[in-house]
Design a protein around this motif. Sequence first.
Motif, PDB file in Angstrom:
ATOM      1  N   SER A  39       4.776 -45.826 -58.317  1.00 20.72           N
ATOM      2  CA  SER A  39       4.918 -45.835 -56.865  1.00 20.72           C
ATOM      3  C   SER A  39       4.111 -44.741 -56.187  1.00 20.72           C
ATOM      4  O   SER A  39       3.697 -43.769 -56.820  1.00 20.72           O
ATOM      5  CB  SER A  39       6.398 -45.675 -56.502  1.00 20.72           C
ATOM      6  OG  SER A  39       6.870 -44.425 -56.978  1.00 20.72           O
ATOM      7  N   LEU A  40       3.928 -44.924 -54.888  1.00 19.68           N
ATOM      8  CA  LEU A  40       3.274 -43.939 -54.030  1.00 19.68           C
ATOM      9  C   LEU A  40       4.353 -43.202 -53.248  1.00 19.68           C
ATOM     10  O   LEU A  40       5.392 -43.780 -52.939  1.00 19.68           O
ATOM     11  CB  LEU A  40       2.323 -44.627 -53.038  1.00 19.68           C
ATOM     12  CG  LEU A  40       1.228 -45.507 -53.632  1.00 19.68           C
ATOM     13  CD1 LEU A  40       0.409 -46.158 -52.529  1.00 19.68           C
ATOM     14  CD2 LEU A  40       0.326 -44.696 -54.547  1.00 19.68           C
ATOM     15  N   ASP A  41       4.087 -41.955 -52.891  1.00 19.81           N
ATOM     16  CA  ASP A  41       5.067 -41.215 -52.112  1.00 19.81           C
ATOM     17  C   ASP A  41       4.837 -41.354 -50.604  1.00 19.81           C
ATOM     18  O   ASP A  41       5.175 -40.480 -49.821  1.00 19.81           O
ATOM     19  CB  ASP A  41       5.120 -39.741 -52.531  1.00 19.81           C
ATOM     20  CG  ASP A  41       3.841 -38.973 -52.221  1.00 19.81           C
ATOM     21  OD1 ASP A  41       2.900 -39.554 -51.648  1.00 19.81           O
ATOM     22  OD2 ASP A  41       3.788 -37.772 -52.561  1.00 19.81           O
TER      23      ASP A  41
ATOM     24  N   GLU B 108       2.792 -47.899 -47.871  1.00 22.14           N
ATOM     25  CA  GLU B 108       1.524 -48.552 -48.211  1.00 22.14           C
ATOM     26  C   GLU B 108       0.606 -48.693 -47.001  1.00 22.14           C
ATOM     27  O   GLU B 108      -0.621 -48.680 -47.137  1.00 22.14           O
ATOM     28  CB  GLU B 108       1.782 -49.927 -48.830  1.00 22.14           C
ATOM     29  CG  GLU B 108       2.396 -49.870 -50.197  1.00 22.14           C
ATOM     30  CD  GLU B 108       2.675 -51.237 -50.789  1.00 22.14           C
ATOM     31  OE1 GLU B 108       2.437 -52.268 -50.120  1.00 22.14           O
ATOM     32  OE2 GLU B 108       3.130 -51.283 -51.946  1.00 22.14           O
ATOM     33  N   LYS B 109       1.166 -48.822 -45.807  1.00 20.08           N
ATOM     34  CA  LYS B 109       0.362 -48.969 -44.589  1.00 20.08           C
ATOM     35  C   LYS B 109      -0.536 -47.755 -44.348  1.00 20.08           C
ATOM     36  O   LYS B 109      -1.588 -47.874 -43.738  1.00 20.08           O
ATOM     37  CB  LYS B 109       1.270 -49.165 -43.372  1.00 20.08           C
ATOM     38  CG  LYS B 109       2.030 -50.471 -43.384  1.00 20.08           C
ATOM     39  CD  LYS B 109       2.976 -50.540 -42.197  1.00 20.08           C
ATOM     40  CE  LYS B 109       3.951 -51.685 -42.398  1.00 20.08           C
ATOM     41  NZ  LYS B 109       5.192 -51.479 -41.687  1.00 20.08           N
ATOM     42  N   GLU B 110      -0.110 -46.594 -44.845  1.00 22.87           N
ATOM     43  CA  GLU B 110      -0.866 -45.359 -44.641  1.00 22.87           C
ATOM     44  C   GLU B 110      -2.174 -45.326 -45.428  1.00 22.87           C
ATOM     45  O   GLU B 110      -3.061 -44.537 -45.120  1.00 22.87           O
ATOM     46  CB  GLU B 110      -0.012 -44.145 -45.001  1.00 22.87           C
ATOM     47  CG  GLU B 110       1.183 -43.964 -44.093  1.00 22.87           C
ATOM     48  CD  GLU B 110       2.035 -42.773 -44.493  1.00 22.87           C
ATOM     49  OE1 GLU B 110       1.467 -41.729 -44.892  1.00 22.87           O
ATOM     50  OE2 GLU B 110       3.271 -42.884 -44.405  1.00 22.87           O
TER      51      GLU B 110
ATOM     52  N   SER C  57      -2.018 -46.586 -63.085  1.00 22.65           N
ATOM     53  CA  SER C  57      -1.858 -45.969 -61.766  1.00 22.65           C
ATOM     54  C   SER C  57      -2.513 -46.776 -60.656  1.00 22.65           C
ATOM     55  O   SER C  57      -2.258 -46.538 -59.477  1.00 22.65           O
ATOM     56  CB  SER C  57      -2.431 -44.552 -61.779  1.00 22.65           C
ATOM     57  OG  SER C  57      -1.710 -43.752 -62.684  1.00 22.65           O
ATOM     58  N   LEU C  58      -3.351 -47.724 -61.021  1.00 22.43           N
ATOM     59  CA  LEU C  58      -3.981 -48.596 -60.016  1.00 22.43           C
ATOM     60  C   LEU C  58      -2.998 -49.600 -59.421  1.00 22.43           C
ATOM     61  O   LEU C  58      -3.232 -50.134 -58.343  1.00 22.43           O
ATOM     62  CB  LEU C  58      -5.149 -49.364 -60.649  1.00 22.43           C
ATOM     63  CG  LEU C  58      -6.361 -48.556 -61.055  1.00 22.43           C
ATOM     64  CD1 LEU C  58      -7.332 -49.426 -61.847  1.00 22.43           C
ATOM     65  CD2 LEU C  58      -7.048 -47.963 -59.839  1.00 22.43           C
ATOM     66  N   LYS C  59      -1.889 -49.836 -60.120  1.00 22.26           N
ATOM     67  CA  LYS C  59      -0.955 -50.895 -59.732  1.00 22.26           C
ATOM     68  C   LYS C  59      -0.552 -50.879 -58.254  1.00 22.26           C
ATOM     69  O   LYS C  59      -0.608 -51.923 -57.603  1.00 22.26           O
ATOM     70  CB  LYS C  59       0.280 -50.866 -60.627  1.00 22.26           C
ATOM     71  CG  LYS C  59       1.223 -52.019 -60.365  1.00 22.26           C
ATOM     72  CD  LYS C  59       2.406 -52.016 -61.301  1.00 22.26           C
ATOM     73  CE  LYS C  59       3.319 -53.178 -60.973  1.00 22.26           C
ATOM     74  NZ  LYS C  59       4.530 -53.140 -61.762  1.00 22.26           N
ATOM     75  N   PRO C  60      -0.149 -49.744 -57.671  1.00 20.26           N
ATOM     76  CA  PRO C  60       0.253 -49.779 -56.258  1.00 20.26           C
ATOM     77  C   PRO C  60      -0.873 -50.200 -55.310  1.00 20.26           C
ATOM     78  O   PRO C  60      -0.617 -50.730 -54.231  1.00 20.26           O
ATOM     79  CB  PRO C  60       0.685 -48.344 -55.959  1.00 20.26           C
ATOM     80  CG  PRO C  60       0.916 -47.703 -57.270  1.00 20.26           C
ATOM     81  CD  PRO C  60       0.046 -48.421 -58.259  1.00 20.26           C
ATOM     82  N   PHE C  61      -2.109 -49.980 -55.716  1.00 16.19           N
ATOM     83  CA  PHE C  61      -3.249 -50.287 -54.851  1.00 16.19           C
ATOM     84  C   PHE C  61      -3.703 -51.742 -54.973  1.00 16.19           C
ATOM     85  O   PHE C  61      -4.496 -52.210 -54.165  1.00 16.19           O
ATOM     86  CB  PHE C  61      -4.406 -49.337 -55.153  1.00 16.19           C
ATOM     87  CG  PHE C  61      -4.029 -47.898 -54.993  1.00 16.19           C
ATOM     88  CD1 PHE C  61      -3.820 -47.361 -53.733  1.00 16.19           C
ATOM     89  CD2 PHE C  61      -3.836 -47.088 -56.100  1.00 16.19           C
ATOM     90  CE1 PHE C  61      -3.449 -46.034 -53.576  1.00 16.19           C
ATOM     91  CE2 PHE C  61      -3.463 -45.766 -55.959  1.00 16.19           C
ATOM     92  CZ  PHE C  61      -3.268 -45.230 -54.696  1.00 16.19           C
ATOM     93  N   LEU C  62      -3.208 -52.451 -55.982  1.00 15.49           N
ATOM     94  CA  LEU C  62      -3.624 -53.839 -56.185  1.00 15.49           C
ATOM     95  C   LEU C  62      -3.021 -54.784 -55.151  1.00 15.49           C
ATOM     96  O   LEU C  62      -3.537 -55.873 -54.930  1.00 15.49           O
ATOM     97  CB  LEU C  62      -3.252 -54.294 -57.602  1.00 15.49           C
ATOM     98  CG  LEU C  62      -3.926 -53.528 -58.735  1.00 15.49           C
ATOM     99  CD1 LEU C  62      -3.435 -54.029 -60.083  1.00 15.49           C
ATOM    100  CD2 LEU C  62      -5.440 -53.616 -58.647  1.00 15.49           C
ATOM    101  N   ASN C  63      -1.936 -54.378 -54.516  1.00 16.59           N
ATOM    102  CA  ASN C  63      -1.285 -55.208 -53.501  1.00 16.59           C
ATOM    103  C   ASN C  63      -1.680 -54.810 -52.079  1.00 16.59           C
ATOM    104  O   ASN C  63      -1.136 -55.336 -51.122  1.00 16.59           O
ATOM    105  CB  ASN C  63       0.240 -55.116 -53.647  1.00 16.59           C
ATOM    106  CG  ASN C  63       0.698 -55.624 -54.989  1.00 16.59           C
ATOM    107  OD1 ASN C  63       0.149 -56.588 -55.514  1.00 16.59           O
ATOM    108  ND2 ASN C  63       1.685 -54.973 -55.562  1.00 16.59           N
TER     109      ASN C  63
END
Length: 168
Positions: free
Chosen positions: A81-83, A86-88, A110-116
């Motif tokens: 996850s990101l802290d 995602e909109k940011e 670590s790329l996973k959150p950015f794939l969506n």
Amino acid sequence: MVESKSLVLDNKQVNQKIRRMAFQIFENNFNEKEIVLAGIKNKGYILAQLLQEQLNEIASFKTRLVGVSLDKEAPTQSNISLDCDEKEVKNKTIILIDDVSNTGRTMAYSLKPFLNIKVKKLETSVLVNRSHTQFPISIKYSGFELATTIKEHVEVLLEKEEKCVYLL
């Protein structure tokens, strides 16, 4: 048996590498209004903070610091996850940062959150690249390339008073 440590980079050299990496990031992204420095917790996040300090001195764009959390030992079983929301980070240039790249495994997961999320560009940065790639990850900004055996270990210290890299 006592493990022997070999100093690879001292405090001054680590600081020089971080500054050089910041200049490279700036040179490749000088037209951006803002970039996101996504540091993989814990040492990748500290390195991202150090890069942010340097970029704030030299770059015309804003920097946003974001933490990426995952269990490095069991990334498939952990929540990645990101802290931040995602909109940011949407439509932004992202630099994914860690202290050391061994096989590319941590970076890949670590790329996973950015794939969506629709991102403008995603690049990678590490202080030490060991180049034992087993995952299709290419490091764009590397402070130091270190040829090692897979059994050797690299220890990175990124404390305020002491920044150094050891080979164990």
